[in-house]
Write an enzyme that holds these catalytic residues in place. Structure first.
Site, mmCIF file in Angstrom:
data_model
loop_
_atom_site.group_PDB
_atom_site.id
_atom_site.type_symbol
_atom_site.label_atom_id
_atom_site.label_comp_id
_atom_site.label_asym_id
_atom_site.label_seq_id
_atom_site.Cartn_x
_atom_site.Cartn_y
_atom_site.Cartn_z
ATOM 1 N N ASP A 9 40.135 34.608 33.693
ATOM 2 C CA ASP A 9 41.039 35.567 34.314
ATOM 3 C C ASP A 9 41.837 36.318 33.239
ATOM 4 O O ASP A 9 41.914 35.888 32.071
ATOM 5 C CB ASP A 9 41.997 34.770 35.233
ATOM 6 C CG ASP A 9 42.595 35.618 36.338
ATOM 7 O OD1 ASP A 9 42.435 36.845 36.305
ATOM 8 O OD2 ASP A 9 43.241 35.034 37.230
ATOM 9 N N ASP A 31 41.229 40.752 44.600
ATOM 10 C CA ASP A 31 42.097 39.738 45.207
ATOM 11 C C ASP A 31 42.241 39.963 46.703
ATOM 12 O O ASP A 31 42.819 39.128 47.399
ATOM 13 C CB ASP A 31 43.481 39.762 44.554
ATOM 14 C CG ASP A 31 43.521 38.888 43.316
ATOM 15 O OD1 ASP A 31 42.561 38.119 43.099
ATOM 16 O OD2 ASP A 31 44.504 38.981 42.560
HETATM 17 C C1 DGJ Z 1 44.381 36.369 39.759
HETATM 18 C C2 DGJ Z 1 43.013 36.126 40.329
HETATM 19 O O1 DGJ Z 1 42.459 37.331 40.753
HETATM 20 C C3 DGJ Z 1 43.099 35.105 41.442
HETATM 21 O O2 DGJ Z 1 41.832 34.919 42.009
HETATM 22 C C4 DGJ Z 1 43.673 33.822 40.920
HETATM 23 O O3 DGJ Z 1 42.775 33.233 40.017
HETATM 24 C C5 DGJ Z 1 45.019 34.080 40.268
HETATM 25 N N1 DGJ Z 1 44.959 35.132 39.294
HETATM 26 C C6 DGJ Z 1 45.550 32.827 39.618
HETATM 27 O O4 DGJ Z 1 46.701 33.057 38.935
#
Ligand code: DGJ
Length: 758
Positions: free
Chosen positions: A480, A550
């Protein structure tokens, strides 16, 4: 032979069955483009396409009587200052302050295959006869600098890739202030410009507009990513081009940092599209003996509309950009705990979730954010890549073994480029982050960007990760990255190299990816950046799949996945089923629809299975069985056709068809239900007209205590339906979608998935 040089007319013809690209060495030694488009026969006299005329205020760049002027020439790699008053792709500041450059043709080579780019991701070949590469060497005498322009043409695709390399041999150093990857010129301006634009949770919406005289374009300046706002992709479409017909030229930059895709239409109606690293905040110093390579741009020509362009990108990126053992493999069905628990979990909860996942047929459990350092919220811990033993007493090595003992593979979330002030790493190395001396340091989500321009920083993070991966049973990594760069400045670079920070940062990220992916070839990497802010070809070279957004709401995902499919293959699109009410929108969509949309990607779940009702768990089991049966078609074989756009209609339709056209899977989804409305015929695409297909689908009802449209209360269940039809019928007449079924499916946000088998 796809690349032919005609010495007499000084023309190069890059040609395959689908596309032609013709370059000419002009009288002044510079290169011009004579044609780019549908494949044409070769001959030695394409120089007749070169035109000259006296235009008002033209600056003539060769001695009389020629009229050659850069004012109107269609240049391959334009510079400013010698009569061209449009945007250049290359600007070089020299020791005396001059920015006048003059790169002239010296020589060229043609060879089989396609070279890789030093430190940068790129498309590749597996055998030399898959592509040919032309390298044209140009030289600027005064600076003592060589410019190499690289062109590769694939044998089996309408694809030409380009990049440039500067090799400096002059005594005095030079500064590249603008060094873009390529510029392509078109004779007229009768085009639409297509971009993929968005923001967090609504990434990659297609936007199409007519070209106008002057400047237009898109850029990314986020530093750590190409960004959710604009994707590093642009296309020019003839205004009559549709999904399946008309000419389209796609330009996709294999790069994850700041980029610019700039179109300038001159007042002579000529169109110049330039693409590459964004010149804003960029300045790269070359001392004697140093070189600089630009990222690659992948240019796709299609005479079968946007769909034709997309299918070329899908095939190429799926097989000649993505690497490693996961490239040709169907992807594991996973359960990720993020939306299920956020930071609030412990080992017991995780093991319970894993057991529940195993029972329904999930194959991989992914432990998301919150397992390391003191990370109980998003204010601390980034940088401390060791397990929080209070939460997980067995450590990651122990937990990963326990999850494997349950019968699942284990995956882990990391955010390797970031640091919190509240972390051991920061306390030890407070100078390792990107910030400018004496300036306020912006934070985002309470975190800062590690200085990946510094090798020791990358080495340190590599060391931590390598140890963790070495001693645990980890099969998947979600990498990430949750903030953009501010105050781009590195304490490790001298003043005259501060313009290099943002590109060096990306090179640092690529170098870590390269080390980890080559040391652990069995691990499946998924890239992520606050959802889909890093959905770009550069990332796909290292990580075969990308968390798409997300926003996990099924109806929003129709749009996001539809837009993403303009360039990126389904095998790269991370798509999961999440809980209702949806966490981003509070919307309720049927479980069936959530899976129907998520099938067209890598597939997984992002919820607590233990909170589902029995009928929902039974449905989840069926979904997982279904996906296991169809994932090879979706992820490794199918050609994708978009049928109905959620940006234009209440209904979304698409289909993926196997290469031999014997199997297909189609989605028909509606947003809002309509009462007393028109008949529906869902017309498929891509099938063989003469094949008799069996079409199967289910009407999945959730339990209902009331009656609608004569349908009484039900305990729920799936009614299976089947019929036989020829491909021509399915494509020309279409599938009858019965509106009554929408009531049974739940009304709004109803979806059908059709299995089509020869
Ligand atoms: C952003 C990501 O897009 C989410 O899926 C998740 O992993 C969060 N970060 C965790 O902080």
């Amino acid at each position: 032979m796809p690349i032919i040089f005609h010495d007499k007319s000084k023309t190069f013809h890059l040609k395959n069955e689908y596309v032609s690209y013709i370059i000419h060495i002009m009288e002044n030694g510079q290169l011009e483009n004579l044609y780019y488009g549908k494949s044409v026969h070769d001959h030695g006299e394409f120089d007749r396409l070169h035109e000259e005329c006296l235009r008002s205020q033209s600056s003539i760049c060769v001695p009389d009587p020629s009229l050659l002027s850069m004012h109107y020439a269609r240049q391959e790699y334009p510079v400013y200052g010698t009569g061209d008053f449009r945007s250049p792709v290359c600007t070089i500041r020299q020791a005396d302050g001059s920015r006048i450059v003059d790169f002239r043709y010296v020589s060229h080579t043609v060879s089989g295959g396609k070279p890789s780019l030093p430190g940068l991701p790129s498309t590749y070949v597996e055998a030399d006869d898959e592509a040919q590469t032309l390298v044209i060497r140009l030289h600027d005498d005064l600076m003592g600098t060589d410019l190499y322009l690289y062109y590769s043409i694939y044998r089996d695709y309408p694809v030409i890739t380009r990049h440039a390399q500067f090799v400096h041999a002059g005594e005095e150093g030079i500064i590249l202030e603008r060094a873009m990857s390529a510029s392509v010129e078109f004779l007229d301006m009768d085009y639409d410009f297509l971009q993929l634009s968005g923001a967090w949770a609504r990434e990659r919406y297609p936007k199409r507009r007519r070209l106008e005289m002057g400047l237009q374009g898109i850029q990314g300046l986020a530093g750590t990513a190409a960004g959710a706002e604009q994707n590093p992709f642009a296309a020019l479409l003839r205004p009559d081009a549709t999904e399946e017909s008309g000419e389209v030229y796609g330009f996709s930059l294999v790069y994850s940092g700041n980029f610019l895709a700039n179109v300038e239409v001159s007042t002579f109606d000529m169109t110049r599209l330039s693409i590459g690293i964004n010149p804003e905040n960029f300045a790269w110093k070359l001392e004697k003996g140093e070189s600089f390579t630009t990222p690659e741009v992948v240019m796709v020509y299609s005479d079968s509309g946007l769909g034709g362009m997309s299918r070329t990108y899908h095939r190429l990126y799926r097989s000649r950009l993505v690497r490693g053992m996961w490239r040709d493999k169907a992807r594991p069905i996973l359960l990720n705990n993020w939306e299920g628990t956020y930071f609030d979990f412990n080992e017991e909860i995780i093991l319970k979730m894993a057991k529940e996942a195993k029972e329904v047929g999930v194959e991989l459990f992914v432990l998301d954010d919150g397992w390391f350092g003191k990370r109980n919220d998003d204010r601390r811990g980034l940088g401390d890549w060791f397990c929080n033993l209070e939460k997980i007493p067995s450590g990651i090595d122990g937990l990963s073994r326990k999850v494997e003992a349950i019968g699942l593979k284990f995956g882990l979330w990391v955010e390797l480029e970031m640091i919190n002030e509240d972390s051991d790493l920061y306390r030890e190395h407070p100078d390792w982050l990107i910030e400018a001396p004496g300036r306020y340091r912006c934070h985002a989500r309470h975190q800062y960007v590690l200085d990946y321009t510094r090798k020791e920083v990358v080495d340190y993070i590599y060391g931590m990760m390598s140890e963790l991966l070495g001693k645990s049973k980890i099969s998947y990594i979600k990498w990430d990255m949750n903030r953009y760069m501010t105050e781009p400045f590195s304490a490790a670079l001298p003043a005259d190299r501060q313009g290099e920070v943002m590109h060096r940062y990306i090179l640092g990220v690529y170098s870590l990816y390269e080390r980890l992916t080559s040391e652990y070839p069995g691990i499946l990497f998924e890239s992520c950046a606050s959802g889909g802010a890093r959905f770009d070809p550069g990332m796909l070279y290292y990580a075969p799949q990308t968390w798409c957004s997300d926003d996990s709401d099924a109806n929003e995902r129709l749009k996001i996945q539809y837009g993403t499919s303009i360039v990126y293959p389904l095998s790269s699109i991370g798509s999961h089923v999440s809980a209702v009410p949806n966490h981003q929108l509070m919307r309720r969509t049927p479980l069936h629809t959530r899976a129907a949309v998520a099938y067209f990607g890598t597939f997984g779940y992002e919820l607590v299975l233990g909170k589902l009702k029995d009928y929902e768990l039974a449905e989840v089991k069926r979904q997982i069985d279904f996906m296991k049966e169809h994932r090879a078609l979706i992820q490794t074989d199918g050609d994708f056709y978009r049928i109905s756009s959620p940006f234009e209609h209440n209904e979304t339709g698409w289909i993926t068809v196997s290469q031999d056209r014997k199997q297909a899977l189609a989605l028909y989804a509606q947003t809002l239900n309509k009462v007393n409305a028109s008949w529906i015929r869902f017309k498929l695409k891509g099938l063989d007209p003469d094949t008799r297909y069996r079409v199967r689908y289910e009407v999945v009802e959730e339990p209902r205590e009331y009656s609608v449209f004569g349908f009484g209360p039900t305990e729920g269940g799936a009614e299976k339906r089947e019929f036989i039809a020829y491909g021509d019928e399915l494509m020309n007449i279409g599938i009858v979608v019965d509106r009554i079924d929408f009531y049974r499916l739940g009304g709004d946000f109803a979806a059908f998935v059709y299995e089509i088998m020869a």
